[in-house]
Write a protein that holds these residues in place. Structure first.
Motif, PDB file in Angstrom:
ATOM      1  N   LEU A 280       0.809  -1.217   0.000  1.00 16.24           N
ATOM      2  CA  LEU A 280       0.000   0.000   0.000  1.00 16.24           C
ATOM      3  C   LEU A 280       0.844   1.269   0.000  1.00 16.24           C
ATOM      4  N   ASP A 281       1.939   1.282   0.760  1.00 14.38           N
ATOM      5  CA  ASP A 281       2.741   2.503   0.871  1.00 14.38           C
ATOM      6  C   ASP A 281       3.650   2.724  -0.330  1.00 14.38           C
ATOM      7  N   ASP A 282       3.844   1.692  -1.160  1.00 15.43           N
ATOM      8  CA  ASP A 282       4.775   1.811  -2.283  1.00 15.43           C
ATOM      9  C   ASP A 282       4.087   2.062  -3.612  1.00 15.43           C
ATOM     10  N   THR A 283       2.771   1.976  -3.643  1.00 15.46           N
ATOM     11  CA  THR A 283       2.079   2.072  -4.926  1.00 15.46           C
ATOM     12  C   THR A 283       2.072   3.510  -5.448  1.00 15.46           C
ATOM     13  N   PRO A 284       2.205   3.698  -6.756  1.00 16.72           N
ATOM     14  CA  PRO A 284       2.237   5.058  -7.311  1.00 16.72           C
ATOM     15  C   PRO A 284       0.857   5.596  -7.688  1.00 16.72           C
ATOM     16  N   ASP A 285      -0.204   4.803  -7.546  1.00 15.43           N
ATOM     17  CA  ASP A 285      -1.476   5.201  -8.153  1.00 15.43           C
ATOM     18  C   ASP A 285      -2.667   4.853  -7.267  1.00 15.43           C
ATOM     19  N   PHE A 286      -2.573   5.152  -5.990  1.00 15.19           N
ATOM     20  CA  PHE A 286      -3.644   4.817  -5.052  1.00 15.19           C
ATOM     21  C   PHE A 286      -4.865   5.709  -5.253  1.00 15.19           C
ATOM     22  N   TYR A 287      -6.050   5.093  -5.115  1.00 22.24           N
ATOM     23  CA  TYR A 287      -7.310   5.823  -5.213  1.00 22.24           C
ATOM     24  C   TYR A 287      -8.293   5.231  -4.217  1.00 22.24           C
ATOM     25  N   LEU A 288      -9.034   6.085  -3.514  1.00 24.36           N
ATOM     26  CA  LEU A 288     -10.108   5.647  -2.626  1.00 24.36           C
ATOM     27  C   LEU A 288     -11.186   6.715  -2.592  1.00 24.36           C
ATOM     28  N   ASP A 289     -12.435   6.276  -2.634  1.00 18.11           N
ATOM     29  CA  ASP A 289     -13.538   7.222  -2.527  1.00 18.11           C
ATOM     30  C   ASP A 289     -14.814   6.443  -2.233  1.00 18.11           C
ATOM     31  N   GLN A 290     -15.824   7.167  -1.810  1.00 18.23           N
ATOM     32  CA  GLN A 290     -17.130   6.554  -1.648  1.00 18.23           C
ATOM     33  C   GLN A 290     -17.709   6.192  -3.011  1.00 18.23           C
ATOM     34  N   VAL A 291     -18.453   5.105  -3.054  1.00 17.23           N
ATOM     35  CA  VAL A 291     -19.182   4.727  -4.259  1.00 17.23           C
ATOM     36  C   VAL A 291     -20.444   5.585  -4.305  1.00 17.23           C
ATOM     37  N   ALA A 292     -20.565   6.385  -5.337  1.00 10.64           N
ATOM     38  CA  ALA A 292     -21.661   7.354  -5.380  1.00 10.64           C
ATOM     39  C   ALA A 292     -22.159   7.541  -6.796  1.00 10.64           C
ATOM     40  N   GLN A 293     -23.390   8.001  -6.897  1.00  7.25           N
ATOM     41  CA  GLN A 293     -23.989   8.400  -8.156  1.00  7.25           C
ATOM     42  C   GLN A 293     -24.266   9.896  -8.132  1.00  7.25           C
ATOM     43  N   VAL A 294     -24.401  10.463  -9.317  1.00  4.50           N
ATOM     44  CA  VAL A 294     -24.815  11.860  -9.456  1.00  4.50           C
ATOM     45  C   VAL A 294     -26.205  11.864 -10.076  1.00  4.50           C
TER      46      VAL A 294
END
Length: 426
Positions: A280-294
């Motif tokens: 986790l600490d070495d990855t260059p492309d981390f993404y996290l967010d809530q699953v949401a709709q607009v």
């Protein structure tokens, strides 16, 4: 700020003398819109707040009419050359034993694993390469102020430039700054589906070979996935965990806090999860967010329109966000051109054509989110994905829109043909 301006207007014999259109966002919806807007005669500028194209990202799919749009763009070969070449998917138990198998050629390539599956960043690169010679790209800048009148839109960029455009299109994602600026705060339009999604690339030390692996823990509602990418030395890891909106108080730009949250939420989950989290600490492309709709009542205001996730995010749970972006870009540009660039008429026709298609895909996303909920005494029954009504819904979500032939626009009305499945062949 870096501006990249192309001067080759030879494509399709296009003359660069039409309306000036600013597109916010250079992921997928933005460059796709730029392709069609330029083809129909507009002078297009794409502004992207990131300093360059963002590589990697989640694997995204194109199904049904979205494949037809790719074919009409002339990009079928380029897109397929950049695909992940995933053969299919296995769901597994905590010991890695296969429970269920899905193949990429199921349902004519429009199944759970689509035959066009590509990393978001790779598709973005294909679209950028296709448009860069005739579209102005501005990286490292964004819209800071906007004021429109009956004849145009005055834009002030964060870098200080002031310019005037005939139309502005927001394709800047789920947390669209342009949407907030013109339509109101995010809270009015975001509908959280009770889950958090995270993904990042890891070394392929798991023997992954063209097959996606997914482990779901039914008791906790958590799941972990590993999927192949073109670079066989690496793999893409993904995590889903249930999370009520009130429990999620991490800023979507605070990466360190997001990583702490992921570790906390995934603690004790078996299978290969400890080994995946070790990177986790070495990855260059981390993404996290809530699953949401607009969810919005309308996708335009005056000379400003919205596209893709900024307008109608269906969430990753639908598997159709990229398809909506590609189809929406085609319809938006075509309807504006067919209306001789009149925003009231063009935006209204765009919305009329897209609305039920969007709603079907958003319903798919909500149902898939519900299927991952932790069982409880007050929980709704899980959807029956084998039922006839669900099969019909999937059909509408994949092919439930007619694609007009906009060749020769502007015209008084673009003529729609019969429903199109796909003419783009593997």
């Amino acid at each position: 700020m870096e501006a990249v301006m192309g001067v080759d207007d030879s494509e399709q014999g296009t003359r660069m003398s039409g309306p000036r259109v600013l597109v916010a966002g250079a992921s997928i919806a933005g460059p796709a819109a730029a392709h069609w807007l330029r083809r129909w005669g507009a002078e297009v500028t794409v502004a992207e707040r990131a300093p360059e194209l963002r590589p990697g990202g989640q694997a995204v799919d194109a199904r049904g009419v979205a494949k037809e749009v790719i074919g009409r763009m002339g990009l079928d070969a380029a897109v397929r050359a950049a695909c992940t070449d995933t053969a299919g998917a296995h769901t597994v138990d905590a010991d890695g034993q296969v429970l269920e198998t899905f193949h990429a050629d199921d349902d004519g390539g429009d199944g759970f694993i689509a035959d066009i599956e590509i990393l978001r960043g790779d598709l973005s690169q294909v679209l950028y390469d296709d448009t860069r010679d005739g579209v102005e790209y501005i990286f490292g800048d964004r819209i800071a102020e906007l004021a429109q009148d009956t004849d145009g839109v005055d834009v002030v960029f964060a870098g200080g430039d002031r310019r005037r455009f005939d139309l502005v299109i927001g394709a800047d994602g789920l947390h669209s700054e342009l949407r907030a600026m013109v339509f109101g705060p995010h809270e009015r339009f975001l509908r959280h589906l009770g889950h958090v999604l995270a993904f990042y690339s890891v070394p392929n030390e798991f023997g992954l070979d063209r097959w996606l692996l997914e482990y779901q823990d039914q008791e906790s509602g958590r799941s972990a996935l590993l999927r192949p990418i073109q670079d066989a030395t690496r793999a893409m890891a993904m995590f889903y965990t249930a999370s009520a909106s009130a429990d999620f108080d991490v800023d979507y730009r605070d990466v360190a806090a997001q990583k702490r949250l992921l570790r906390e939420r995934m603690a004790g989950l078996g299978w290969l999860v400890p080994d995946i989290l070790a990177h986790l600490d070495d990855t260059p492309d981390f993404y996290l967010d809530q699953v949401a709709q607009v969810v919005m009542d309308r996708w335009s205001s005056g000379r400003v329109g919205l596209l893709g996730d900024a307008a109608f995010s269906s969430s990753p749970m639908s598997g159709q966000g990229t398809g909506l972006a590609l189809v929406g870009a085609y319809v938006l540009a075509g309807e504006l051109a067919a209306a001789e660039w009149d925003p009231d008429t063009g935006f209204a026709r765009y919305e009329a054509r897209m609305r039920s298609f969007v709603e079907a895909n958003q319903e798919i996303g909500r149902l898939n989110a519900r299927s991952r909920e932790v069982p409880g005494p007050d929980a709704e029954p899980r959807p029956d994905f084998t039922s006839e009504w669900f099969t019909e819904l999937v059909g509408r979500a994949i092919n439930g829109i007619e694609l007009p032939d906009y060749t020769g626009v502007p015209d008084s009305v673009a003529q729609a043909g019969p429903p199109i499945t796909s003419s783009a062949k593997p």
